[in-house]
Design an enzyme around this catalytic site. Sequence first.
Site, short mmCIF file in Angstrom:
data_model
loop_
_atom_site.label_atom_id
_atom_site.label_comp_id
_atom_site.label_asym_id
_atom_site.label_seq_id
_atom_site.Cartn_x
_atom_site.Cartn_y
_atom_site.Cartn_z
N ARG A 79 1.29 6.38 5.33
CA ARG A 79 1.04 5.07 4.75
C ARG A 79 -0.35 5.05 4.15
NH1 ARG A 79 5.66 4.71 4.76
NH2 ARG A 79 7.03 3.09 5.60
N GLU A 129 -0.75 -0.61 -3.04
CA GLU A 129 0.44 0.03 -3.58
C GLU A 129 1.37 -1.03 -4.15
OE1 GLU A 129 3.88 2.47 -1.39
OE2 GLU A 129 1.93 3.50 -1.25
N HIS A 131 4.98 7.08 -4.23
CA HIS A 131 5.71 6.84 -2.97
C HIS A 131 7.20 7.16 -3.14
CE1 HIS A 131 5.61 4.26 0.95
NE2 HIS A 131 6.41 5.32 1.06
#
Length: 321
Positions: free
Chosen positions: A230, A259, A278
């Site tokens: 993360r 993000e 991601h």
Amino acid sequence: MIKGKKILVVLPVSEGQKERLEEFADKSCFTYTSYKKATKKMAEEADIIIGNIDPDLLEYAKNLEWLQLNSAGADAYVKKGVLPEEVVLTNATGAYGPGVAEHMLAVLFSIQKKLHLYRDNQNQCEWQDEGEVMSLRGGCALIVGLGDIGLYFARLLRNFGYRVIGIKRRPGQVPQGVDELYTMEHLDELLPEADVIFSVLPETKATKNIFNAKRFREMKNSAVFLNAGRGSAVNTEDLCQALIAGEIYGAGLDVTDPEPLPSQHKLWNMKNVVITPHISGDFHHPATLYRIVDIAAGNLKRYCAGEPLMNVVDRETGYRK
């Protein structure tokens, strides 16, 4: 057989995968949809949900007994008020090893061989030598978060002669493919040894900004830092400063904080950074969805038999129990 349960599946499954899921439940119980197409009415009717539904819809899921995520991370679902305590929450730990580990190995090799710089040059039609590169073989790798992904990555690196050190929350036996195993208390003393640092940490209170200015200074100036856990585990400004100052050699990031990364963020323009949006843990790798379906089907079988489910998430830590 599961009788009278309404099961909502929020996954892009094939006909064969539907049959795998329906093996232990009547077909009429199943509704198939996607994250974007799931509705309030579907959530209201569901006794079981398989897949990552929009957390905002869960307030309407008054009949929900069990939520099986298709992700390993559960941070959006363990927040207070998202799920009632009586709802069982399970994750897909064990599904993402090949997809994420292979992706991040490719990112590492790209940085070590400066392939990203040559791709930039190609886009500009520039015939330019970028100088010395690193060997793909040997060195020391520190994997912070030695779960399924970390172990798969460790075994890939062993093929290239790496000494592999793993860090877990709790002590235990050293798994195959790992040379040494420690707990998080040893992070600071291990960072100076590592040529590659791979973070696969989930988002929890304990992991927020764990990689900060102090810890980047502890790394070798030849170290490559990788993050596929993360983005919140990294203080992004501190990472930028470490890269600018040459405190580390480079970074490979499949996750960032914030993000999505804003288009004007300075990370985009750093020559010693490779960024992907991601996607390493998505369904791009052919093995990932099959593994998720196997986990969900196995848990449906256990649910049917009244047995404890696998991969139950601890709401306090966000990890699998």
